[in-house]
Design a protein around this motif. Sequence first.
Motif, PDB file in Angstrom:
ATOM      1  N   LEU A   3     -13.180  82.935-114.623  1.00 11.51           N
ATOM      2  CA  LEU A   3     -14.512  82.829-115.200  1.00 11.51           C
ATOM      3  C   LEU A   3     -14.463  82.459-116.679  1.00 11.51           C
ATOM      4  O   LEU A   3     -15.364  81.795-117.191  1.00 11.51           O
ATOM      5  CB  LEU A   3     -15.257  84.152-115.021  1.00 11.51           C
ATOM      6  CG  LEU A   3     -15.561  84.567-113.570  1.00 11.51           C
ATOM      7  CD1 LEU A   3     -16.254  85.913-113.535  1.00 11.51           C
ATOM      8  CD2 LEU A   3     -16.422  83.512-112.883  1.00 11.51           C
ATOM      9  N   GLU A   4     -13.402  82.882-117.361  1.00 13.98           N
ATOM     10  CA  GLU A   4     -13.285  82.599-118.784  1.00 13.98           C
ATOM     11  C   GLU A   4     -13.210  81.096-119.054  1.00 13.98           C
ATOM     12  O   GLU A   4     -13.580  80.630-120.138  1.00 13.98           O
ATOM     13  CB  GLU A   4     -12.034  83.277-119.362  1.00 13.98           C
ATOM     14  CG  GLU A   4     -12.132  84.790-119.493  1.00 13.98           C
ATOM     15  CD  GLU A   4     -11.944  85.512-118.160  1.00 13.98           C
ATOM     16  OE1 GLU A   4     -11.563  84.833-117.181  1.00 13.98           O
ATOM     17  OE2 GLU A   4     -12.182  86.727-118.109  1.00 13.98           O
ATOM     18  N   SER A   5     -12.754  80.323-118.064  1.00 13.18           N
ATOM     19  CA  SER A   5     -12.603  78.884-118.260  1.00 13.18           C
ATOM     20  C   SER A   5     -13.895  78.110-118.029  1.00 13.18           C
ATOM     21  O   SER A   5     -13.959  76.911-118.299  1.00 13.18           O
ATOM     22  CB  SER A   5     -11.511  78.340-117.336  1.00 13.18           C
ATOM     23  OG  SER A   5     -11.894  78.496-115.972  1.00 13.18           O
ATOM     24  N   TYR A   6     -14.924  78.778-117.544  1.00 13.68           N
ATOM     25  CA  TYR A   6     -16.175  78.085-117.256  1.00 13.68           C
ATOM     26  C   TYR A   6     -16.966  77.811-118.532  1.00 13.68           C
ATOM     27  O   TYR A   6     -16.878  78.545-119.522  1.00 13.68           O
ATOM     28  CB  TYR A   6     -17.043  78.912-116.300  1.00 13.68           C
ATOM     29  CG  TYR A   6     -16.519  79.009-114.894  1.00 13.68           C
ATOM     30  CD1 TYR A   6     -15.771  77.982-114.347  1.00 13.68           C
ATOM     31  CD2 TYR A   6     -16.768  80.128-114.123  1.00 13.68           C
ATOM     32  CE1 TYR A   6     -15.285  78.072-113.055  1.00 13.68           C
ATOM     33  CE2 TYR A   6     -16.286  80.230-112.829  1.00 13.68           C
ATOM     34  CZ  TYR A   6     -15.548  79.199-112.300  1.00 13.68           C
ATOM     35  OH  TYR A   6     -15.067  79.285-111.026  1.00 13.68           O
ATOM     36  N   SER A   7     -17.788  76.802-118.461  1.00 14.76           N
ATOM     37  CA  SER A   7     -18.697  76.503-119.563  1.00 14.76           C
ATOM     38  C   SER A   7     -19.798  77.551-119.595  1.00 14.76           C
ATOM     39  O   SER A   7     -20.026  78.280-118.619  1.00 14.76           O
ATOM     40  CB  SER A   7     -19.324  75.117-119.371  1.00 14.76           C
ATOM     41  OG  SER A   7     -20.177  75.116-118.232  1.00 14.76           O
ATOM     42  N   ASP A   8     -20.497  77.632-120.717  1.00 15.22           N
ATOM     43  CA  ASP A   8     -21.609  78.579-120.824  1.00 15.22           C
ATOM     44  C   ASP A   8     -22.683  78.271-119.785  1.00 15.22           C
ATOM     45  O   ASP A   8     -23.314  79.192-119.242  1.00 15.22           O
ATOM     46  CB  ASP A   8     -22.217  78.520-122.232  1.00 15.22           C
ATOM     47  CG  ASP A   8     -21.310  79.147-123.285  1.00 15.22           C
ATOM     48  OD1 ASP A   8     -20.421  79.929-122.898  1.00 15.22           O
ATOM     49  OD2 ASP A   8     -21.494  78.842-124.479  1.00 15.22           O
TER      50      ASP A   8
END
Length: 212
Positions: A3-8
């Motif tokens: 999830l940390e790699s996803y865009s806002d």
Amino acid sequence: MTLESYSDEHKNILARAVKSVGMAISDLEGRSYGPKSHKGAMVVSADPGQDNLDSKLVEVNSIAELKAIGGIADSHFKTAGDKHINYPEAQLKTDVPEAIGRARADSCALESLIHPDDEATINQAMMAYVHGDSSKVKGFEDVINALKFPTQILVTVGEDITVTKDNPLIIGQDSPHVDGGKAVFGTVTVEEGGQIQILIPVTFEAAQMIMK
């Protein structure tokens, strides 16, 4: 993909999707499904003996709440047409206020007081309310709520899921007593030969979907 790699933008999509069922985006973390977690089918079921995706039952108390969880917002139809929505044309033969009063909040008793010809019309109105412009079937809201609610839906979430030929995703297996489901994943990957079988009405949301 974490999830940390996803865009806002993707994070906001997921956060909104799970908020409607009382969950947070953090509830997706660490839930990774696929060949590494399952030897065979990945099953979403109301039967805990069959479910293997840590799904849960969520109580829904009204048709408006069900629409908010998995329906199409009325605002969508301000710009898009709704000719594909099957709105009921028939008028109910049942005196609904009288029937609701006599049933005294007992849905089983109310069912016995509904005219047999009205059952299909009420079901049609319920589907139109959730997937169409609810204002066009607002007059059915009281009888739908009294007859169909509270109910339960199946909810399944995960950080990612990989569907393969040997690991199909089956949603709603042996779940006749739930009124639909909601599945939310960060990333859905479907490899060649992978199948997703949907056996109940389901709202399926993902930040991204990868087809291989």
